[in-house]
Design a protein around this motif. Structure first.
Motif, mmCIF file in Angstrom:
data_model
loop_
_atom_site.group_PDB
_atom_site.id
_atom_site.type_symbol
_atom_site.label_atom_id
_atom_site.label_comp_id
_atom_site.label_asym_id
_atom_site.label_seq_id
_atom_site.Cartn_x
_atom_site.Cartn_y
_atom_site.Cartn_z
ATOM 1 N N ARG A 1 0.830 -1.212 0.000
ATOM 2 C CA ARG A 1 0.000 0.000 0.000
ATOM 3 C C ARG A 1 0.864 1.261 0.000
ATOM 4 N NH1 ARG A 1 -2.483 -3.758 -1.282
ATOM 5 N NH2 ARG A 1 -4.406 -4.548 -0.326
ATOM 6 N N ALA A 2 2.041 1.181 0.638
ATOM 7 C CA ALA A 2 2.951 2.329 0.621
ATOM 8 C C ALA A 2 3.450 2.579 -0.798
ATOM 9 C CB ALA A 2 4.126 2.072 1.557
ATOM 10 N N GLY A 3 3.758 1.475 -1.517
ATOM 11 C CA GLY A 3 4.207 1.630 -2.899
ATOM 12 C C GLY A 3 3.143 2.244 -3.791
ATOM 13 N N ALA A 4 1.860 1.975 -3.479
ATOM 14 C CA ALA A 4 0.772 2.569 -4.260
ATOM 15 C C ALA A 4 0.614 4.058 -3.946
ATOM 16 C CB ALA A 4 -0.537 1.839 -3.969
ATOM 17 N N SER A 5 0.866 4.444 -2.688
ATOM 18 C CA SER A 5 0.719 5.844 -2.286
ATOM 19 C C SER A 5 1.936 6.679 -2.649
ATOM 20 C CB SER A 5 0.490 5.931 -0.767
ATOM 21 O OG SER A 5 -0.717 5.324 -0.400
ATOM 22 N N VAL A 6 3.122 6.095 -2.475
ATOM 23 C CA VAL A 6 4.383 6.797 -2.756
ATOM 24 C C VAL A 6 5.202 5.875 -3.657
ATOM 25 C CG1 VAL A 6 6.415 7.897 -1.733
ATOM 26 C CG2 VAL A 6 4.270 7.795 -0.441
ATOM 27 N N PRO A 7 5.131 6.061 -4.963
ATOM 28 C CA PRO A 7 5.714 5.105 -5.910
ATOM 29 C C PRO A 7 7.181 4.775 -5.680
ATOM 30 C CG PRO A 7 4.285 6.634 -7.056
ATOM 31 C CD PRO A 7 4.382 7.128 -5.636
ATOM 32 N N ASP A 8 7.957 5.685 -5.088
ATOM 33 C CA ASP A 8 9.378 5.391 -4.911
ATOM 34 C C ASP A 8 9.681 4.714 -3.571
ATOM 35 O OD1 ASP A 8 8.838 7.544 -3.310
ATOM 36 O OD2 ASP A 8 10.611 8.704 -3.889
ATOM 37 N N PHE A 9 8.619 4.342 -2.817
ATOM 38 C CA PHE A 9 8.858 3.677 -1.530
ATOM 39 C C PHE A 9 9.405 2.276 -1.758
ATOM 40 C CE2 PHE A 9 7.638 0.803 1.881
ATOM 41 C CZ PHE A 9 8.116 1.481 2.997
ATOM 42 N N GLN A 10 10.459 1.938 -1.032
ATOM 43 C CA GLN A 10 11.042 0.609 -1.100
ATOM 44 C C GLN A 10 11.291 0.101 0.317
ATOM 45 O OE1 GLN A 10 11.779 -1.413 -3.705
ATOM 46 N NE2 GLN A 10 10.900 0.034 -5.183
ATOM 47 N N LEU A 11 10.916 -1.141 0.563
ATOM 48 C CA LEU A 11 11.205 -1.770 1.850
ATOM 49 C C LEU A 11 12.642 -2.265 1.813
ATOM 50 C CD1 LEU A 11 9.585 -2.470 4.453
ATOM 51 C CD2 LEU A 11 9.220 -4.733 3.477
ATOM 52 N N ASP A 12 13.476 -1.814 2.755
ATOM 53 C CA ASP A 12 14.885 -2.211 2.748
ATOM 54 C C ASP A 12 15.418 -2.323 4.169
ATOM 55 O OD1 ASP A 12 15.364 0.437 3.612
ATOM 56 O OD2 ASP A 12 15.624 1.139 1.550
ATOM 57 N N GLU A 13 16.696 -2.606 4.265
ATOM 58 C CA GLU A 13 17.318 -2.798 5.579
ATOM 59 C C GLU A 13 17.274 -1.534 6.429
ATOM 60 O OE1 GLU A 13 18.259 -5.478 6.913
ATOM 61 O OE2 GLU A 13 18.308 -6.883 5.237
ATOM 62 N N ASP A 14 17.203 -0.382 5.781
ATOM 63 C CA ASP A 14 17.193 0.879 6.527
ATOM 64 C C ASP A 14 15.857 1.150 7.213
ATOM 65 O OD1 ASP A 14 19.810 1.448 5.832
ATOM 66 O OD2 ASP A 14 19.223 2.469 3.978
ATOM 67 N N ASN A 15 14.757 0.692 6.603
ATOM 68 C CA ASN A 15 13.439 1.026 7.183
ATOM 69 C C ASN A 15 12.668 -0.183 7.709
ATOM 70 O OD1 ASN A 15 12.373 -0.244 4.893
ATOM 71 N ND2 ASN A 15 12.005 1.684 3.809
ATOM 72 N N ILE A 16 13.206 -1.399 7.528
ATOM 73 C CA ILE A 16 12.433 -2.585 7.898
ATOM 74 C C ILE A 16 12.109 -2.616 9.391
ATOM 75 C CG2 ILE A 16 14.526 -3.992 8.121
ATOM 76 C CD1 ILE A 16 11.026 -5.208 7.059
ATOM 77 N N ALA A 17 13.048 -2.212 10.247
ATOM 78 C CA ALA A 17 12.793 -2.268 11.691
ATOM 79 C C ALA A 17 11.664 -1.317 12.076
ATOM 80 C CB ALA A 17 14.065 -1.927 12.468
ATOM 81 N N SER A 18 11.658 -0.113 11.477
ATOM 82 C CA SER A 18 10.604 0.860 11.784
ATOM 83 C C SER A 18 9.250 0.402 11.246
ATOM 84 C CB SER A 18 10.969 2.227 11.189
ATOM 85 O OG SER A 18 12.130 2.739 11.789
ATOM 86 N N VAL A 19 9.248 -0.151 10.038
ATOM 87 C CA VAL A 19 7.992 -0.645 9.469
ATOM 88 C C VAL A 19 7.450 -1.802 10.317
ATOM 89 C CG1 VAL A 19 6.961 -1.834 7.487
ATOM 90 C CG2 VAL A 19 8.496 0.112 7.121
ATOM 91 N N ALA A 20 8.338 -2.683 10.749
ATOM 92 C CA ALA A 20 7.909 -3.812 11.582
ATOM 93 C C ALA A 20 7.310 -3.324 12.898
ATOM 94 C CB ALA A 20 9.097 -4.738 11.851
ATOM 95 N N GLU A 21 7.940 -2.347 13.524
ATOM 96 C CA GLU A 21 7.419 -1.808 14.778
ATOM 97 C C GLU A 21 6.077 -1.112 14.553
ATOM 98 O OE1 GLU A 21 7.091 -0.575 18.794
ATOM 99 O OE2 GLU A 21 8.102 -2.212 17.761
ATOM 100 N N LEU A 22 5.938 -0.403 13.432
ATOM 101 C CA LEU A 22 4.672 0.261 13.119
ATOM 102 C C LEU A 22 3.557 -0.768 12.959
ATOM 103 C CD1 LEU A 22 3.110 2.837 12.371
ATOM 104 C CD2 LEU A 22 3.857 2.501 10.003
ATOM 105 N N CYS A 23 3.816 -1.832 12.230
ATOM 106 C CA CYS A 23 2.794 -2.874 12.032
ATOM 107 C C CYS A 23 2.425 -3.536 13.353
ATOM 108 C CB CYS A 23 3.295 -3.911 11.030
ATOM 109 S SG CYS A 23 3.454 -3.287 9.344
#
Length: 706
Positions: free
Chosen positions: A192-214
């Motif tokens: 859904r992030a990729g649909a809202s912000v086309p350049d969004f990529q899940l990577d090692e830099d943001n995975i911990a924050s995304v996991a905590e958010l979920c």
């Protein structure tokens, strides 16, 4: 003359199933279960809280099974329906029935469905559940080939209905072995992030924050999707920081979405409106619990003149049926849970009602009583039950402690609660947390008292179990001196016992022998087996073994094990078995040590006894070296080095344990050679404590049977 209805022009046999507009993430097992239940039952109702993805899951299922229904899959959406009397008309319209007669609409529907082999999906039934139930019953009686799949926040209460709850998505941490990138909540956010912000990529830099958010969003698909929309203006880290007010943050979904799906608050509020007034009040009061809870806790904490205790069971059942409360069960009992999002919504109402302080006080009272009951029962036959129960209550205990420590005038209650839970800190795997809380509570209660004396010897017990014998000795000495001031003879004895333990760990066996012997003498007539009498006996036997008093040590341990057997005490008996194996090893009776070590490790399976398991593995490694099982010995030694880090100081810093360990390593290296030892050691270092325990038990069993 009765006019006959007609099949309208443009009617399609395949049905009217809406297209799937977004990708479907996860739910593999749920979809498989739904297919199976739909094959076995003519009515399946999918339930769950608002925003959990009931409609989307059913739509995915419908597309997967549509080829199985020759007369189509038909979708009737009742979400926008305001008048319950329009249920039949709305469904008839969805089926595109053209009937101009004056007959009852249900009669028309039944005749139209007739012998058709079809699946009817009725989406969003909760606000018109009675009308839906009546119509579904009529249709299923009249149409033998019809199947109905419904979505609702509560079941239709029909006797042949099969209810399938839709839980939130799995969140990071539910499965410790799962890769964060493959977690279904994380994948939904990324999509859904990729649909809202086309350049969004899940990577090692943001995975911990995304996991905590979920995780913070409880795996609720609607909440995750609303958060993903916020990426247009905020970073993942900023969204996390703003989650304290999740209901304000998570707004602004698609303009075409239903109003109650445009904000998380609206979705939860819709469920709130479906509840009866007493259910809403109970929902608010249940928000005081942290994590899950048992029914007896809800009955005690939430009862008053507005919610009599004898009504709470039925109200809890109602909240389960309306998908507000999740329910789970194990052999220890049934437990209920408000996920964090629903708990936060309930807490808002509790604050508005001005009842939060009163409920938190009741919550503290309940868990203080529970802790004291657990302490009294610990050395009795239901020890495993209390181990499981208190580990399950960990979050609630923590919440009660925080309330007591942060509320002026209630600090002494924190001391009482903490010290009653000595068995939880020492025996259930929470030593580090127990120590931190005990130190905080003692600092908040500086004046000598019996409550403070008990907390001091418990702190000494915890510190000793971590290998901090200096800290344990300091707390025990302070306990003894303050106990004299306040006239607490039991605390004097237990303070002395803890000093004896510290002396043993420091290698001062003469001092340890005197102090532990005194503790046993003064506790002999005491009905309390733990934490004074039996641990002192086990520790004195260790001291005697170190001093060469093998016969006396064995005699003490055999008497101790007999008492444990008579009383149903398991936890301490496993330590006694380890100590008894130690006397056998000290006298080169290695085969005789096998059954004691194996049984001790088996008992420890029932407890999260990190320290006890490590000690048993130390002795097991010595047995394996002595009986020429060198590769297994090296693996166990590797696992020990890695896993001692979670328990505190390796070998508790005790010279008698460290000397045995180092001698075992030297002998193993000498006989295997450095390279072979290193390979096996590194293989063992990859084992967690449970895997290492299994390896040792299997090898002990093989040795005993060879």
């Amino acid at each position: 003359m009765r006019l006959r209805m007609a099949t309208p022009t443009g009617w399609r046999r395949e049905g009217n199933l809406p297209a799937e507009l977004t990708s479907f993430i996860g739910r593999t097992r749920l979809l498989s279960n739904l297919k199976r239940h739909l094959g076995e039952s003519r009515l399946v109702t999918v339930t769950g809280i608002g925003g959990v993805g009931k409609s989307r899951t059913v739509l995915r299922l419908a597309h997967q099974v549509r080829s199985q229904y020759p007369d189509g899959v038909w979708f009737a959406d009742l979400a926008r329906l305001q008048d319950a009397g329009m249920v039949k008309h709305t469904i008839a319209s969805s089926l595109r029935i053209a009937d101009q007669s004056s007959r009852a609409e249900s009669e028309s529907l039944s005749e139209w469905v007739g012998e058709r082999d079809m699946l009817l999906i009725i989406d969003t039934c909760e606000h018109v559940v009675q009308g839906c139930a009546e119509l579904v019953h009529e249709l299923l009686e009249a149409a033998p080939n019809l199947k109905v799949l419904a979505t609702s926040r509560q079941s239709l209460h029909l006797p042949y209905e099969h209810v399938v709850p839709v839980p939130p998505l799995q969140v990071p941490g539910d499965d410790p072995a799962e890769n964060l990138f493959t977690n279904e909540s994380v994948q939904l956010f990324a999509a859904r992030a990729g649909a809202s912000v086309p350049d969004f990529q899940l990577d090692e830099d943001n995975i911990a924050s995304v996991a905590e958010l979920c995780r913070r969003l409880d795996g609720i698909p609607l909440a995750i999707e609303l958060a993903a929309v916020r990426l247009r203006a905020l970073s993942v880290e900023q969204i996390l920081g703003l989650l304290a007010d999740r209901f304000s943050l998570l707004a602004g979904a698609s303009r075409t979405a239903l109003p109650r799906h445009q904000t998380l608050r609206a979705a939860i509020g819709w469920s709130h409106e479906l509840c009866e007034p007493a259910e809403r009040l109970l929902w608010a009061r249940l928000s005081v619990f942290a994590g899950d809870f048992e029914l007896d806790a809800a009955r005690f904490v939430c009862k008053d003149e507005r919610l009599p205790e004898d009504q709470i069971t039925d109200l809890v059942t109602g909240l389960v049926e309306k998908s507000i409360l999740l329910i789970s069960s194990n052999h220890a009992g049934v437990r209920y849970k408000l996920i964090d999002t629903l708990a936060e919504y309930g807490d808002e109402w509790l604050r508005k009602l001005g009842q939060r302080e009163k409920l938190r006080q009741r919550h503290l009272e309940y868990y203080l009583s529970l802790a004291q009951r657990g302490e009294d029962a610990w050395s009795r036959p239901r020890q495993i039950y209390w181990f499981i129960r208190m580990r399950e209550e960990h979050n609630n205990v923590r919440a009660a402690l925080e309330y007591a420590l942060q509320t002026p005038g209630k600090e002494p209650l924190a001391l009482t609660l903490l010290s009653s839970l000595w068995f939880m800190w020492v025996c259930c795997g929470f030593a580090r947390e127990g120590r931190l809380y005990l130190e905080r509570a003692l600092e908040a209660n500086p004046d000598p008292s019996k409550e403070r004396c008990k907390a001091l010897w418990v702190l000494a017990y915890v510190r000793n179990s971590q290998g901090d014998s200096v800290g344990g000795q300091a707390a025990a000495e302070k306990c003894s001196s303050e106990a004299v001031q306040v006239g607490d003879s039991r605390a004097v004895i237990l303070g002395s016992k803890m000093q004896g333990t510290a002396a043993m760990l420091q290698g001062d066996m003469q001092k340890a022998c005197a102090l532990l012997g005194m503790a046993i003498e003064f506790n002999t007539d005491n009905k309390e087996l733990n934490p004074g009498l039996l641990p002192a006996i086990v520790e004195l036997s260790i001291v005697l073994t170190a001093q060469g008093g093998f016969y006396e040590a064995e005699s003490l341990l055999e008497d101790c094990l007999q008492v444990c057997k008579e009383r149903g005490e398991l936890w301490l008996s496993s330590h006694a078995m380890w100590a008894l194996a130690g006397t056998k090893l000290a006298t080169n009776r290695h085969e005789e040590a096998l059954p004691h070590l194996k049984e001790g490790l088996r008992i420890k399976l029932h407890f999260h006894d990190i320290l006890g398991t490590l000690l048993a593995l130390e002795s097991s490694a010595r047995v394996f070296v002595a009986l020429d099982r060198l590769p297994v010995a090296a693996q166990v030694l590797g696992a020990l080095q890695q896993n001692w880090k979670s328990a505190g100081l390796p070998q508790l810093g005790a010279p008698f344990l460290s000397d045995d360990h180092n001698a075992c390593v030297r002998e193993c290296v000498r006989r295997m050679g450095e390279l072979a030892y290193k390979d096996a050691f590194e293989e063992g270092a990859r084992l967690d404590l449970e895997e290492a325990s299994t390896l040792a038990r299997d090898e002990l069993d093989a040795l005993e049977n060879s």
